[in-house]
Scaffold this motif. Structure first.
Motif, PDB file in Angstrom:
ATOM      1  N   VAL A 212      78.603 -30.103  38.583  1.00  0.00           N
ATOM      2  CA  VAL A 212      77.920 -28.746  39.485  1.00  0.00           C
ATOM      3  C   VAL A 212      77.530 -27.549  38.346  1.00  0.00           C
ATOM      4  N   GLY A 213      76.805 -26.832  38.861  1.00  0.00           N
ATOM      5  CA  GLY A 213      76.144 -25.570  38.217  1.00  0.00           C
ATOM      6  C   GLY A 213      75.285 -25.710  37.023  1.00  0.00           C
ATOM      7  N   GLN A 214      75.020 -24.765  36.549  1.00  0.00           N
ATOM      8  CA  GLN A 214      73.943 -24.724  35.457  1.00  0.00           C
ATOM      9  C   GLN A 214      74.464 -24.734  34.011  1.00  0.00           C
ATOM     10  N   TRP A 215      74.014 -26.014  33.344  1.00  0.00           N
ATOM     11  CA  TRP A 215      74.617 -26.190  32.125  1.00  0.00           C
ATOM     12  C   TRP A 215      73.529 -25.691  30.824  1.00  0.00           C
ATOM     13  N   ASP A 216      73.809 -25.023  29.985  1.00  0.00           N
ATOM     14  CA  ASP A 216      73.433 -24.550  28.740  1.00  0.00           C
ATOM     15  C   ASP A 216      74.427 -24.331  27.709  1.00  0.00           C
ATOM     16  N   ALA A 217      74.099 -24.130  26.584  1.00  0.00           N
ATOM     17  CA  ALA A 217      74.956 -23.601  25.551  1.00  0.00           C
ATOM     18  C   ALA A 217      76.206 -22.592  26.111  1.00  0.00           C
ATOM     19  N   VAL A 218      75.750 -21.809  26.509  1.00  0.00           N
ATOM     20  CA  VAL A 218      76.760 -20.706  27.104  1.00  0.00           C
ATOM     21  C   VAL A 218      77.778 -21.289  27.876  1.00  0.00           C
ATOM     22  N   THR A 219      77.284 -22.170  28.857  1.00  0.00           N
ATOM     23  CA  THR A 219      78.299 -22.735  29.895  1.00  0.00           C
ATOM     24  C   THR A 219      79.325 -23.582  29.009  1.00  0.00           C
ATOM     25  N   VAL A 220      78.734 -24.485  28.049  1.00  0.00           N
ATOM     26  CA  VAL A 220      79.610 -25.138  27.316  1.00  0.00           C
ATOM     27  C   VAL A 220      80.585 -24.603  26.539  1.00  0.00           C
ATOM     28  N   CYS A 221      80.255 -23.583  25.772  1.00  0.00           N
ATOM     29  CA  CYS A 221      80.965 -22.484  24.966  1.00  0.00           C
ATOM     30  C   CYS A 221      82.201 -21.951  25.821  1.00  0.00           C
ATOM     31  N   GLY A 222      81.720 -21.525  27.148  1.00  0.00           N
ATOM     32  CA  GLY A 222      82.606 -20.911  28.056  1.00  0.00           C
ATOM     33  C   GLY A 222      83.882 -21.989  28.546  1.00  0.00           C
ATOM     34  N   LEU A 223      83.486 -23.502  28.801  1.00  0.00           N
ATOM     35  CA  LEU A 223      84.294 -24.268  29.039  1.00  0.00           C
ATOM     36  C   LEU A 223      85.112 -24.753  27.906  1.00  0.00           C
ATOM     37  N   ILE A 224      84.496 -24.652  26.786  1.00  0.00           N
ATOM     38  CA  ILE A 224      85.481 -24.724  25.413  1.00  0.00           C
ATOM     39  C   ILE A 224      86.560 -23.918  25.340  1.00  0.00           C
ATOM     40  N   VAL A 225      86.288 -22.640  25.497  1.00  0.00           N
ATOM     41  CA  VAL A 225      87.035 -21.615  25.452  1.00  0.00           C
ATOM     42  C   VAL A 225      88.395 -21.485  26.436  1.00  0.00           C
ATOM     43  N   ILE A 226      87.753 -21.903  27.421  1.00  0.00           N
ATOM     44  CA  ILE A 226      88.822 -22.003  28.810  1.00  0.00           C
ATOM     45  C   ILE A 226      89.652 -23.360  28.616  1.00  0.00           C
ATOM     46  N   VAL A 227      89.240 -24.398  27.815  1.00  0.00           N
ATOM     47  CA  VAL A 227      90.252 -25.726  27.584  1.00  0.00           C
ATOM     48  C   VAL A 227      91.106 -25.383  26.538  1.00  0.00           C
ATOM     49  N   LEU A 228      90.396 -24.791  25.418  1.00  0.00           N
ATOM     50  CA  LEU A 228      91.130 -24.869  24.074  1.00  0.00           C
ATOM     51  C   LEU A 228      92.171 -23.461  24.090  1.00  0.00           C
TER      52      LEU A 228
END
Length: 318
Positions: A212-228
């Motif tokens: 789901v959602g719009q995927w770009d570099a910002v989305t990926v970075c946000g997900l990495i921050v949330i996971v790590l």
């Protein structure tokens, strides 16, 4: 205060700040990239659980596998994964999705009051005057955040309020329930398997393979921050802090989270907070401060890092 306890206080506080940043990142992704709590939490817990479990098996293979030799320990781990880890995190991000990070985070911090009530019941004692005042402050804070002082209307939706309260109850379970497991099997293995169990359960419900959602570099970075940072780092630091200073104090010190979340919400996300919101946050933080000095009994420090921790600690539910 010895070094052992000082590190515990620092780790609990740092875990809280990581959670606050994670919540703000989650709200940003909900508002600007079209992600939702169903997808985000199931992916977050599953990925973090896999990484921590692999690390645990590589470093603590004996402890990591020993949990599964006892049906009782497996049951305690499943309860932690489902009702502590998964429910706490899903309710938290669902609350953010329905309201905002500052409100959801602050209402979740009524959890320490629930921990207090549970421990009082378990020990068959009446709360002290200081504890009762802290609970009253927490209730006033919830009232102000939920109604802005007008009992005839809610300042946030009924659904958001319910999920905030579910999150507070799950936070209480999360703070108390796994401590005996952590004392015996260490923080990282218990956290990793708890996340993996919770992530698999949520994944079976929400099917995160449907992107789901719009995927770009910002989305990926946000997900990495949330996971790590918001998952692996936050949970491991917080639970290790709880192991060192106790569930009640750990949940109180981590109350730096609502303050951090309010700052991020206002200055980063542009969420307008009203006077009553700030008053509600102040009352709940005051409750945490009142409870912080409740337990005056010293915690013995280990003579060396290799000393095994006791199997069961005060206030733990196995």
């Amino acid at each position: 205060m010895g070094r052992y306890k000082r590190i515990g206080y620092f780790m609990a506080a740092f875990g809280g700040m990581c959670w606050a940043f994670s919540g703000a990142c989650g709200q940003y992704l909900f508002m600007n990239r079209g992600l939702n709590a169903d997808w985000l939490v199931s992916v977050r817990l599953t990925v973090a659980g896999i990484l921590l479990t692999l690390y645990s098996l590589a470093r603590w293979r004996g402890k990591a596998t020993a949990m599964f030799r006892s049906a009782r320990k497996v049951g305690a781990l499943v309860v932690f994964g489902l009702f502590g880890m998964a429910l706490c995190q899903y309710a938290f991000f669902r609350s953010i999705e329905l309201s905002n990070a500052a409100t959801a985070t602050t209402l979740q911090y009524t959890g320490p009051a629930i921990v207090l009530v549970w421990l009082a019941l378990r020990e068959k004692r009446m709360p002290s005057k200081q504890e009762l005042l802290a609970v009253l402050c927490a209730i006033v804070g919830v009232y102000l955040l939920a109604t802005h002082g007008d009992p005839t209307q809610l300042a946030l939706s009924g659904k958001a309020f319910v999920w905030c309260m579910i999150g507070a109850c799950a936070f209480a379970v999360y703070s108390v329930q796994p401590r005996a497991l952590i004392e015996r099997y260490d923080t990282v293995p218990v956290t990793g398997f708890g996340m993996l169990i919770g992530g698999i359960a949520l994944g079976a419900i929400f099917q995160p393979w449907h992107i789901v959602g719009q995927w770009d570099a910002v989305t990926v970075c946000g997900l990495i921050v949330i996971v790590l940072f918001g998952t692996i780092c936050a949970f491991c630091c917080y639970l290790e802090g709880v192991r060192r200073i106790g569930a009640a104090k750990g949940s109180i010190i981590a109350a730096v989270e609502p303050v951090t979340s309010a700052i991020l919400s206002v200055f980063w996300l542009g969420v307008p907070l009203q006077v009553m919101d700030y008053a509600g946050i102040a009352f709940i933080v005051a409750a945490m401060i009142l409870l912080a000095g409740k337990d005056k009994k010293p915690i013995p420090e280990p003579e060396a890092a290799e000393q095994p921790a006791p199997a069961v600690s005060d206030g733990a539910i196995e």
